[in-house]
Design a protein around this motif. Sequence first.
Motif, PDB file in Angstrom:
ATOM      1  N   LEU A  48      10.613   5.317  11.304  1.00  0.00           N
ATOM      2  CA  LEU A  48       9.542   4.561  10.643  1.00  0.00           C
ATOM      3  C   LEU A  48       9.145   5.208   9.327  1.00  0.00           C
ATOM      4  O   LEU A  48       9.119   6.434   9.212  1.00  0.00           O
ATOM      5  CB  LEU A  48       8.291   4.532  11.536  1.00  0.00           C
ATOM      6  CG  LEU A  48       8.449   4.035  12.971  1.00  0.00           C
ATOM      7  CD1 LEU A  48       7.145   4.246  13.737  1.00  0.00           C
ATOM      8  CD2 LEU A  48       8.842   2.556  12.974  1.00  0.00           C
ATOM      9  N   MET A  49       8.807   4.376   8.351  1.00  0.00           N
ATOM     10  CA  MET A  49       8.158   4.882   7.135  1.00  0.00           C
ATOM     11  C   MET A  49       6.946   4.022   6.855  1.00  0.00           C
ATOM     12  O   MET A  49       7.033   2.790   6.892  1.00  0.00           O
ATOM     13  CB  MET A  49       9.111   4.844   5.939  1.00  0.00           C
ATOM     14  CG  MET A  49       8.502   5.425   4.658  1.00  0.00           C
ATOM     15  SD  MET A  49       7.443   4.274   3.758  1.00  0.00           S
ATOM     16  CE  MET A  49       8.622   3.553   2.639  1.00  0.00           C
ATOM     17  N   VAL A  50       5.820   4.675   6.620  1.00  0.00           N
ATOM     18  CA  VAL A  50       4.613   3.958   6.183  1.00  0.00           C
ATOM     19  C   VAL A  50       4.010   4.695   4.985  1.00  0.00           C
ATOM     20  O   VAL A  50       4.258   5.879   4.778  1.00  0.00           O
ATOM     21  CB  VAL A  50       3.536   3.844   7.301  1.00  0.00           C
ATOM     22  CG1 VAL A  50       4.016   2.977   8.452  1.00  0.00           C
ATOM     23  CG2 VAL A  50       3.108   5.217   7.799  1.00  0.00           C
ATOM     24  N   TYR A  51       3.218   3.964   4.216  1.00  0.00           N
ATOM     25  CA  TYR A  51       2.517   4.588   3.090  1.00  0.00           C
ATOM     26  C   TYR A  51       1.519   5.628   3.588  1.00  0.00           C
ATOM     27  O   TYR A  51       0.954   5.490   4.681  1.00  0.00           O
ATOM     28  CB  TYR A  51       1.711   3.548   2.308  1.00  0.00           C
ATOM     29  CG  TYR A  51       2.526   2.546   1.551  1.00  0.00           C
ATOM     30  CD1 TYR A  51       3.750   2.882   0.980  1.00  0.00           C
ATOM     31  CD2 TYR A  51       2.041   1.251   1.377  1.00  0.00           C
ATOM     32  CE1 TYR A  51       4.471   1.948   0.267  1.00  0.00           C
ATOM     33  CE2 TYR A  51       2.768   0.314   0.661  1.00  0.00           C
ATOM     34  CZ  TYR A  51       3.979   0.667   0.115  1.00  0.00           C
ATOM     35  OH  TYR A  51       4.684  -0.263  -0.589  1.00  0.00           O
ATOM     36  N   ALA A  52       1.290   6.629   2.735  1.00  0.00           N
ATOM     37  CA  ALA A  52       0.290   7.661   3.005  1.00  0.00           C
ATOM     38  C   ALA A  52      -0.740   7.633   1.868  1.00  0.00           C
ATOM     39  O   ALA A  52      -0.391   7.310   0.728  1.00  0.00           O
ATOM     40  CB  ALA A  52       0.964   9.027   3.077  1.00  0.00           C
ATOM     41  N   PRO A  53      -1.997   7.968   2.162  1.00  0.00           N
ATOM     42  CA  PRO A  53      -3.043   7.760   1.154  1.00  0.00           C
ATOM     43  C   PRO A  53      -3.056   8.759  -0.008  1.00  0.00           C
ATOM     44  O   PRO A  53      -3.274   8.360  -1.162  1.00  0.00           O
ATOM     45  CB  PRO A  53      -4.344   7.878   1.958  1.00  0.00           C
ATOM     46  CG  PRO A  53      -3.972   8.642   3.190  1.00  0.00           C
ATOM     47  CD  PRO A  53      -2.542   8.361   3.469  1.00  0.00           C
ATOM     48  N   GLU A  54      -2.826  10.044   0.277  1.00  0.00           N
ATOM     49  CA  GLU A  54      -3.090  11.053  -0.760  1.00  0.00           C
ATOM     50  C   GLU A  54      -2.241  10.847  -2.020  1.00  0.00           C
ATOM     51  O   GLU A  54      -2.749  10.866  -3.129  1.00  0.00           O
ATOM     52  CB  GLU A  54      -2.868  12.464  -0.205  1.00  0.00           C
ATOM     53  CG  GLU A  54      -3.812  12.859   0.909  1.00  0.00           C
ATOM     54  CD  GLU A  54      -5.262  12.967   0.459  1.00  0.00           C
ATOM     55  OE1 GLU A  54      -5.494  13.334  -0.702  1.00  0.00           O
ATOM     56  OE2 GLU A  54      -6.147  12.661   1.269  1.00  0.00           O
ATOM     57  N   GLY A  55      -0.936  10.663  -1.822  1.00  0.00           N
ATOM     58  CA  GLY A  55      -0.034  10.498  -2.969  1.00  0.00           C
ATOM     59  C   GLY A  55      -0.205   9.152  -3.651  1.00  0.00           C
ATOM     60  O   GLY A  55       0.337   8.936  -4.740  1.00  0.00           O
ATOM     61  N   ARG A  56      -0.923   8.233  -3.012  1.00  0.00           N
ATOM     62  CA  ARG A  56      -1.171   6.917  -3.606  1.00  0.00           C
ATOM     63  C   ARG A  56      -2.574   6.841  -4.215  1.00  0.00           C
ATOM     64  O   ARG A  56      -3.097   5.760  -4.468  1.00  0.00           O
ATOM     65  CB  ARG A  56      -0.987   5.822  -2.541  1.00  0.00           C
ATOM     66  CG  ARG A  56       0.463   5.577  -2.206  1.00  0.00           C
ATOM     67  CD  ARG A  56       0.625   4.662  -1.017  1.00  0.00           C
ATOM     68  NE  ARG A  56       0.283   3.274  -1.237  1.00  0.00           N
ATOM     69  CZ  ARG A  56       1.059   2.370  -1.834  1.00  0.00           C
ATOM     70  NH1 ARG A  56       2.241   2.735  -2.301  1.00  0.00           N
ATOM     71  NH2 ARG A  56       0.668   1.124  -1.966  1.00  0.00           N
ATOM     72  N   THR A  57      -3.159   7.995  -4.462  1.00  0.00           N
ATOM     73  CA  THR A  57      -4.493   8.019  -5.059  1.00  0.00           C
ATOM     74  C   THR A  57      -4.504   7.176  -6.332  1.00  0.00           C
ATOM     75  O   THR A  57      -3.649   7.334  -7.197  1.00  0.00           O
ATOM     76  CB  THR A  57      -4.899   9.483  -5.368  1.00  0.00           C
ATOM     77  OG1 THR A  57      -5.001  10.181  -4.127  1.00  0.00           O
ATOM     78  CG2 THR A  57      -6.226   9.561  -6.106  1.00  0.00           C
ATOM     79  N   GLY A  58      -5.456   6.270  -6.418  1.00  0.00           N
ATOM     80  CA  GLY A  58      -5.585   5.419  -7.605  1.00  0.00           C
ATOM     81  C   GLY A  58      -4.944   4.058  -7.436  1.00  0.00           C
ATOM     82  O   GLY A  58      -5.243   3.135  -8.190  1.00  0.00           O
ATOM     83  N   VAL A  59      -4.067   3.905  -6.445  1.00  0.00           N
ATOM     84  CA  VAL A  59      -3.368   2.622  -6.270  1.00  0.00           C
ATOM     85  C   VAL A  59      -4.341   1.528  -5.840  1.00  0.00           C
ATOM     86  O   VAL A  59      -4.347   0.426  -6.414  1.00  0.00           O
ATOM     87  CB  VAL A  59      -2.222   2.752  -5.233  1.00  0.00           C
ATOM     88  CG1 VAL A  59      -1.697   1.380  -4.810  1.00  0.00           C
ATOM     89  CG2 VAL A  59      -1.091   3.589  -5.802  1.00  0.00           C
ATOM     90  N   TYR A  60      -5.179   1.833  -4.855  1.00  0.00           N
ATOM     91  CA  TYR A  60      -5.988   0.754  -4.263  1.00  0.00           C
ATOM     92  C   TYR A  60      -7.097   0.258  -5.198  1.00  0.00           C
ATOM     93  O   TYR A  60      -7.300  -0.962  -5.300  1.00  0.00           O
ATOM     94  CB  TYR A  60      -6.473   1.153  -2.860  1.00  0.00           C
ATOM     95  CG  TYR A  60      -5.254   1.292  -1.950  1.00  0.00           C
ATOM     96  CD1 TYR A  60      -4.549   0.170  -1.550  1.00  0.00           C
ATOM     97  CD2 TYR A  60      -4.747   2.538  -1.605  1.00  0.00           C
ATOM     98  CE1 TYR A  60      -3.385   0.280  -0.796  1.00  0.00           C
ATOM     99  CE2 TYR A  60      -3.593   2.665  -0.846  1.00  0.00           C
ATOM    100  CZ  TYR A  60      -2.911   1.534  -0.441  1.00  0.00           C
ATOM    101  OH  TYR A  60      -1.750   1.645   0.294  1.00  0.00           O
ATOM    102  N   PRO A  61      -7.795   1.147  -5.938  1.00  0.00           N
ATOM    103  CA  PRO A  61      -8.741   0.617  -6.936  1.00  0.00           C
ATOM    104  C   PRO A  61      -8.034  -0.238  -7.994  1.00  0.00           C
ATOM    105  O   PRO A  61      -8.580  -1.251  -8.429  1.00  0.00           O
ATOM    106  CB  PRO A  61      -9.325   1.893  -7.571  1.00  0.00           C
ATOM    107  CG  PRO A  61      -9.142   2.947  -6.544  1.00  0.00           C
ATOM    108  CD  PRO A  61      -7.884   2.601  -5.798  1.00  0.00           C
ATOM    109  N   LEU A  62      -6.815   0.156  -8.364  1.00  0.00           N
ATOM    110  CA  LEU A  62      -6.114  -0.622  -9.393  1.00  0.00           C
ATOM    111  C   LEU A  62      -5.652  -1.975  -8.831  1.00  0.00           C
ATOM    112  O   LEU A  62      -5.706  -2.998  -9.520  1.00  0.00           O
ATOM    113  CB  LEU A  62      -4.929   0.183  -9.945  1.00  0.00           C
ATOM    114  CG  LEU A  62      -4.302  -0.344 -11.232  1.00  0.00           C
ATOM    115  CD1 LEU A  62      -5.331  -0.564 -12.336  1.00  0.00           C
ATOM    116  CD2 LEU A  62      -3.220   0.617 -11.735  1.00  0.00           C
ATOM    117  N   GLN A  63      -5.216  -1.979  -7.563  1.00  0.00           N
ATOM    118  CA  GLN A  63      -4.875  -3.263  -6.925  1.00  0.00           C
ATOM    119  C   GLN A  63      -6.098  -4.184  -6.955  1.00  0.00           C
ATOM    120  O   GLN A  63      -5.992  -5.378  -7.257  1.00  0.00           O
ATOM    121  CB  GLN A  63      -4.440  -3.051  -5.472  1.00  0.00           C
ATOM    122  CG  GLN A  63      -3.023  -2.543  -5.290  1.00  0.00           C
ATOM    123  CD  GLN A  63      -2.589  -2.555  -3.819  1.00  0.00           C
ATOM    124  OE1 GLN A  63      -3.336  -2.968  -2.936  1.00  0.00           O
ATOM    125  NE2 GLN A  63      -1.374  -2.096  -3.572  1.00  0.00           N
TER     126      GLN A  63
END
Length: 411
Positions: A159-174
């Motif tokens: 399995l591979m799922v997204y992890a939050p730390e390395g995606r910092t900034g993605v969700y506010p920009l989405q």
Amino acid sequence: MTDPDLTRHYDAYPYPARDPRDEDKRLLEGSPSHLAELIHHLFAGVWPKARPFRALVAGGGTGDGLVMLAQHCADAGLAAEITYLDLSAAARAVAEARIARRRLTGVRFSTGSLTDLATLAPGPYDYIDCCGVLHHLDDPPAGLRALAAQLAPDGGLGLMVYAPEGRTGVYPLQSALRRLAGPELPDAERVRLARALVGSLPAGNWFRRNPFLGDHQQSDAGLYDLLLHARDRAYTVADLAELVDGAGLAIAGWVPPVRYDPAVLITDAKLKARAQRLDPLAAASLAEELLGSHKTHVVYAVPKARGDTVARPAPDQVPVLREIDGKALAAGFKPGQAITLDLGGHKAKAPLPDLSGAIFALIDGQRSLGAIAQALAVARPNQDPIRLSAQVTELARVLIRFGKLHLARIS
Ligand SMILES: C[S@@+](CC[C@H](N)C(=O)[O-])C[C@H]1O[C@@H](n2cnc3c(N)ncnc32)[C@H](O)[C@@H]1O
């Protein structure tokens, strides 16, 4: 968001963007679903050649995992029956073209949702790949349960799922892009506006400051997937463990292990000792909290009833090198040399045993660890064979930790 919206997204932007003609030039390899890696984690290092390998690639996209697995099976002379399933017919067309370009056989293609697996492509499967898909589902626990239900009792998943730390900034920009370039606009316009916004972000914006994200620069499909996706979520180590547990599964291994080992991130002796007292899951969470660069988590998982399925160094195990040039290391190795791995802003380092050069020269994907230790002892009749054998084991241990060696025998 309903599945028709997801299907429309991936039909417009099959992910990842791939040209089947590139199959003539290179094989893309990664995790999960590297054949030696999955045999190491799920089958205690052994897969009998006579046994057909039944695999499912669920949400296979344009085929990266599928092509690697099918090619590895073909190279190993393994009779494989691989089923590919995806919502998107456009993604499937690319995956089919890549398989055809390589003249690989034994792959069956299906279009639809993994939530309908029981009717679309029922198992049992020895192995199920689900890479980058669960975090897009409306109900990820139900999705994982649907996969687990089609797994053979002695099978496993990658399995591979997204992890939050390395995606910092993605969700506010989405979120910002939903306000400024929402789905009411044509896709091409959304992509253009997203590029314009990314190009003019203020200096303090976390997406702009995040050095670990580059998918949006590679292709429109990458940008759409990263920033215009209507449904994705990220899993911490603890979230993922809970998801896996809820499907009646247990995590067999985090990949690569060193990425989840806080010992390589802490120098203070007292802190290190305290970290060493943590249980494995808490230790993996600590590594995630400290490292800060995990964009994804890759794990292998098995039905809880299977118990421990991970290979450990033993005389009959066969070591297979991964992503390192054993011949070059054999020729140029100097005692005291260490292995390093860039974990994203931090270089993990571990010393290699003094005889690593001679051991590298003997690793050929066929010889067992016992045979390597024996050959080493024959070449060094004056040295203690137990000490020589310990060096072989130690090298295997370090390389396994760094994801550069798997124990995998297909016989
Ligand atoms: C980010 S892509 C990952 C593709 C591929 N697994 C990889 O890692 O390169 C996600 C894929 O999952 C597919 N997908 C999403 N939800 C799905 C579902 N419920 N059933 C089957 N496929 C699904 C999408 O169509 C898309 O091709």
